[in-house]
Design an enzyme around this catalytic site. Structure first.
Site, PDB file in Angstrom:
ATOM      1  N   LYS A 262       4.485   3.402   6.587  1.00  0.00           N
ATOM      2  CA  LYS A 262       3.415   2.421   6.797  1.00  0.00           C
ATOM      3  C   LYS A 262       3.910   0.996   6.546  1.00  0.00           C
ATOM      4  O   LYS A 262       4.838   0.780   5.756  1.00  0.00           O
ATOM      5  CB  LYS A 262       2.224   2.748   5.904  1.00  0.00           C
ATOM      6  CG  LYS A 262       2.381   2.361   4.465  1.00  0.00           C
ATOM      7  CD  LYS A 262       1.028   2.354   3.737  1.00  0.00           C
ATOM      8  CE  LYS A 262       1.218   1.740   2.359  1.00  0.00           C
ATOM      9  NZ  LYS A 262       0.418   0.630   2.028  1.00  0.00           N
TER      10      LYS A 262
ATOM     11  N   LYS B 295       3.384  -4.087   1.747  1.00  0.00           N
ATOM     12  CA  LYS B 295       3.645  -5.345   1.060  1.00  0.00           C
ATOM     13  C   LYS B 295       4.910  -5.286   0.238  1.00  0.00           C
ATOM     14  O   LYS B 295       5.571  -6.273   0.029  1.00  0.00           O
ATOM     15  CB  LYS B 295       2.514  -5.576   0.048  1.00  0.00           C
ATOM     16  CG  LYS B 295       1.408  -6.404   0.529  1.00  0.00           C
ATOM     17  CD  LYS B 295       0.581  -6.815  -0.662  1.00  0.00           C
ATOM     18  CE  LYS B 295      -0.802  -6.251  -0.542  1.00  0.00           C
ATOM     19  NZ  LYS B 295      -1.503  -6.187  -1.795  1.00  0.00           N
TER      20      LYS B 295
ATOM     21  N   LYS C  64       6.184   5.566  -5.440  1.00  0.00           N
ATOM     22  CA  LYS C  64       6.518   4.306  -6.124  1.00  0.00           C
ATOM     23  C   LYS C  64       7.440   4.491  -7.324  1.00  0.00           C
ATOM     24  O   LYS C  64       8.085   3.542  -7.752  1.00  0.00           O
ATOM     25  CB  LYS C  64       5.239   3.570  -6.532  1.00  0.00           C
ATOM     26  CG  LYS C  64       4.457   3.114  -5.307  1.00  0.00           C
ATOM     27  CD  LYS C  64       3.589   1.916  -5.547  1.00  0.00           C
ATOM     28  CE  LYS C  64       3.095   1.409  -4.198  1.00  0.00           C
ATOM     29  NZ  LYS C  64       2.305   0.230  -4.252  1.00  0.00           N
TER      30      LYS C  64
HETATM   31  P1  ATP Z   1       1.956  -1.633  -1.208  1.00  0.00           P
HETATM   32  O1  ATP Z   1       2.495  -1.153   0.067  1.00  0.00           O
HETATM   33  O2  ATP Z   1       2.845  -2.557  -1.941  1.00  0.00           O
HETATM   34  O3  ATP Z   1       1.382  -0.540  -2.057  1.00  0.00           O
HETATM   35  P2  ATP Z   1      -0.210  -2.402   0.335  1.00  0.00           P
HETATM   36  O4  ATP Z   1       0.388  -3.133   1.454  1.00  0.00           O
HETATM   37  O5  ATP Z   1      -0.596  -0.978   0.502  1.00  0.00           O
HETATM   38  O6  ATP Z   1       0.734  -2.549  -0.901  1.00  0.00           O
HETATM   39  P3  ATP Z   1      -2.677  -2.878  -1.069  1.00  0.00           P
HETATM   40  O7  ATP Z   1      -3.163  -4.035  -1.850  1.00  0.00           O
HETATM   41  O8  ATP Z   1      -2.235  -1.718  -1.879  1.00  0.00           O
HETATM   42  O9  ATP Z   1      -1.461  -3.243  -0.136  1.00  0.00           O
HETATM   43  O10 ATP Z   1      -3.759  -2.440  -0.005  1.00  0.00           O
HETATM   44  C1  ATP Z   1      -4.904  -3.177   0.344  1.00  0.00           C
HETATM   45  C2  ATP Z   1      -5.678  -2.423   1.390  1.00  0.00           C
HETATM   46  O11 ATP Z   1      -4.943  -2.405   2.627  1.00  0.00           O
HETATM   47  C3  ATP Z   1      -5.949  -0.944   1.049  1.00  0.00           C
HETATM   48  O12 ATP Z   1      -7.253  -0.600   1.475  1.00  0.00           O
HETATM   49  C4  ATP Z   1      -4.912  -0.210   1.842  1.00  0.00           C
HETATM   50  O13 ATP Z   1      -5.317   1.116   2.136  1.00  0.00           O
HETATM   51  C5  ATP Z   1      -4.837  -1.057   3.108  1.00  0.00           C
HETATM   52  N1  ATP Z   1      -3.534  -0.930   3.756  1.00  0.00           N
HETATM   53  C6  ATP Z   1      -2.324  -1.176   3.197  1.00  0.00           C
HETATM   54  N2  ATP Z   1      -1.336  -0.959   4.075  1.00  0.00           N
HETATM   55  C7  ATP Z   1      -1.933  -0.555   5.230  1.00  0.00           C
HETATM   56  C8  ATP Z   1      -1.429  -0.173   6.516  1.00  0.00           C
HETATM   57  N3  ATP Z   1      -0.130  -0.174   6.768  1.00  0.00           N
HETATM   58  N4  ATP Z   1      -2.324   0.188   7.467  1.00  0.00           N
HETATM   59  C9  ATP Z   1      -3.656   0.189   7.206  1.00  0.00           C
HETATM   60  N5  ATP Z   1      -4.186  -0.164   6.022  1.00  0.00           N
HETATM   61  C10 ATP Z   1      -3.349  -0.531   5.033  1.00  0.00           C
END
Ligand code: ATP
Ligand code: LTN
Length: 334
Positions: free
Chosen positions: A201, A204, A120
Site C-alpha cells: 500500500k 507515509k 511495523k
Molecule cells: P503508515 O503507512 O506510516 O502506517 P498511513 O499512510 O497508513 O501511515 P495513517 O495515519 O496511518 O497513514 O492513516 C490515515 C488513514 O488513511 C487511515 O484511515 C488509513 O486506513 C488510510 N490509508 C492509509 N494508507 C492508505 C492507502 N494506501 N489507501 C487507502 N487508505 C489509506
C-alpha cells in the site's frame, strides 16, 4: 439531550501527524470524511492522533509542526469546523485514561495477532510497548465518543474488529457501556497501492518518496513520480488481476476524476503508457491544486489553527468525560 445516546450517526476517525499525507490517505480516508460531514444525520469528529504518532520515535520540534500541518491539511481538503469537530488526541486526557482501563481487559494474544504490529516491528531490533498497544488506544478513541461509524482505509479493518471485540466484552460485563462501532470502508479507494511496488500500500512511512504522491507535492514532482511509476508487462491500458500496477493507476485516475474505470479504459484504447501517464498526472495536479492553495493560506495562520483545535477539544469534552466517568464507576474506580 443525552449526548452519549444518539439516534443519529456519530462518525469518528483519526490520522497520525507523522510523515507526509499522501493520495492514499486522501482517497481512502479524508475524502470520505468530507462527504460524511455533509449529511445532516451525522455528527462528525476528526482527530489528529499524536499519541499514536509517538509509538515510534519522533523529533519533538517536528512533531509539533506536523500537528499544525495536519490540521491545515484536514481543513484544506474540506473539513469544515462549523460542521465537524477537529481536535488533537493528547488535548483530551480521557483517551489515555480509557486506554489504560481497556488494556486491563485485553489479552496479549489478541494484540499479538495484529498484522500492522507484525509489519511495523519486523526487522527492528527494538520497538516500544506503545507500538504493540496501539490498537487499544485506537479502541479507546472510538469507544470514548460512543461512535457508530469509523471511516478508514482497508489497513485499519483489523483494528476496528478488535475495538468491536473489546466493546462487546465490556458491554457484557458491565451492562451496555459503549456503542458498537461499524467500519466504513470505501471499496474502490480502500487500498491505494505504492507507485513503485503495486503489491504494497501507498504509505507515509515508506523510505522512498517516489512510492507516494504527497498532497503538497509540486506539479513537477507529481509528473516525475507518475512518469517513473512501475507498469506491468504488455502495453494495454486495462485493469485486471494480473495487472496490479496499471489497475492501481486506473483506480487513482477514476477516483480523482470521479469517473468509471471502464470509461477511462475506453479513452485510452490504442494509446500507450506515455499518453495515459501524462493525462493521469494532469488529473492529479488539477485535483490537488485547490487543496494546495488553501493549505498555503491556512498554514500561514498558526494561531487560527490552534484556536480551531482548542475549540474542537472543548466542544467534545463532555462526551469523553461522561463515557470515562461511567466506565470508571462500572469498573469500581470511583
Ligand atoms: P503508515 O503507512 O506510516 O502506517 P498511513 O499512510 O497508513 O501511515 P495513517 O495515519 O496511518 O497513514 O492513516 C490515515 C488513514 O488513511 C487511515 O484511515 C488509513 O486506513 C488510510 N490509508 C492509509 N494508507 C492508505 C492507502 N494506501 N489507501 C487507502 N487508505 C489509506
Ligand atoms: N490507527 C489509525 C489512526 C487512528 C484511528 C483512530 C482511525 C487512531 N485512532 C480511531 C480511526 C479511528 C491509522 O494508523 N490509520
Amino acid at each position: 439531550m443525552d449526548q452519549n445516546k444518539l439516534n443519529t450517526k456519530r462518525i469518528f476517525s483519526g490520522i497520525q501527524p507523522s510523515g507526509v499525507l499522501h493520495l492514499g490517505n486522501y482517497l481512502g480516508a479524508i475524502s470520505q470524511f468530507v462527504k460524511l460531514q455533509g449529511d445532516t444525520n451525522s455528527e462528525c469528529i476528526f482527530c489528529i492522533v499524536d499519541l499514536h504518532a509517538i509509538t515510534v520515535p519522533q523529533d519533538p520540534k517536528i512533531l509539533r509542526e506536523k500537528i499544525l500541518e495536519l490540521a491545515a491539511l484536514y481543513l484544506a481538503c474540506g473539513i469544515d469546523p462549523t460542521k465537524s469537530t477537529l481536535f488533537v488526541q493528547s488535548s483530551r486526557p480521557e483517551h489515555s485514561e480509557l486506554a489504560w482501563i481497556l488494556n486491563c481487559f485485553t489479552n496479549m494474544g489478541e494484540l499479538n495477532r495484529m498484522t500492522q504490529f507484525k509489519e511495523k516491528s519486523e526487522n527492528k531490533s527494538n520497538y516500544s510497548v506503545g507500538l504493540f498497544d496501539y490498537p487499544v488506544l485506537m479502541a479507546a478513541d472510538i469507544l470514548l465518543y460512543q461512535t457508530t461509524h469509523v471511516p478508514v482505509g482497508e489497513d485499519q479493518k483489523q483494528h476496528i474488529e478488535i475495538t468491536r471485540d473489546l466493546c462487546e466484552r465490556m458491554n457484557n460485563k458491565y451492562n451496555g457501556l459503549f456503542t458498537l462501532p461499524e467500519p466504513m470502508i470505501n471499496k474502490q479507494t480502500a487500498r491505494i497501492m505504492s507507485l513503485d511496488d503495486p503489491n504494497n500500500k501507498m504509505s507515509k512511512s515508506s523510505p522512498s518518496p517516489s512510492s507516494y504522491i504527497g498532497l503538497t507535492d509540486s506539479p513537477e514532482i507529481i509528473r516525475e513520480k507518475i512518469k517513473r511509476a512501475v507498469t506491468d508487462s504488455g502495453s494495454e491500458i486495462k485493469s485486471g488481476e494480473d495487472k496490479p500496477a496499471i489497475s492501481n493507476l486506473l483506480n487513482i485516475f477514476a477516483a480523482v476524476t470521479d469517473r468509471e474505470i471502464a470509461d477511462i479504459e475506453k479513452d485510452f484504447e490504442g494509446n500507450g503508457y506515455g499518453e495515459f501517464k501524462d493525462a493521469l498526472a494532469q488529473a492529479v495536479i488539477s485535483k490537488l491544486a485547490p487543496i494546495q492553495e488553501k493549505y498555503n493560506k491556512l498554514i500561514a495562520g498558526k494561531d487560527e489553527l490552534r484556536k480551531i483545535l482548542a475549540d474542537g477539544s472543548a466542544k467534545i469534552a463532555p462526551i469523553a468525560q461522561k463515557t470515562l466517568s461511567e466506565v470508571k464507576k462500572s469498573v469500581g474506580l470511583g
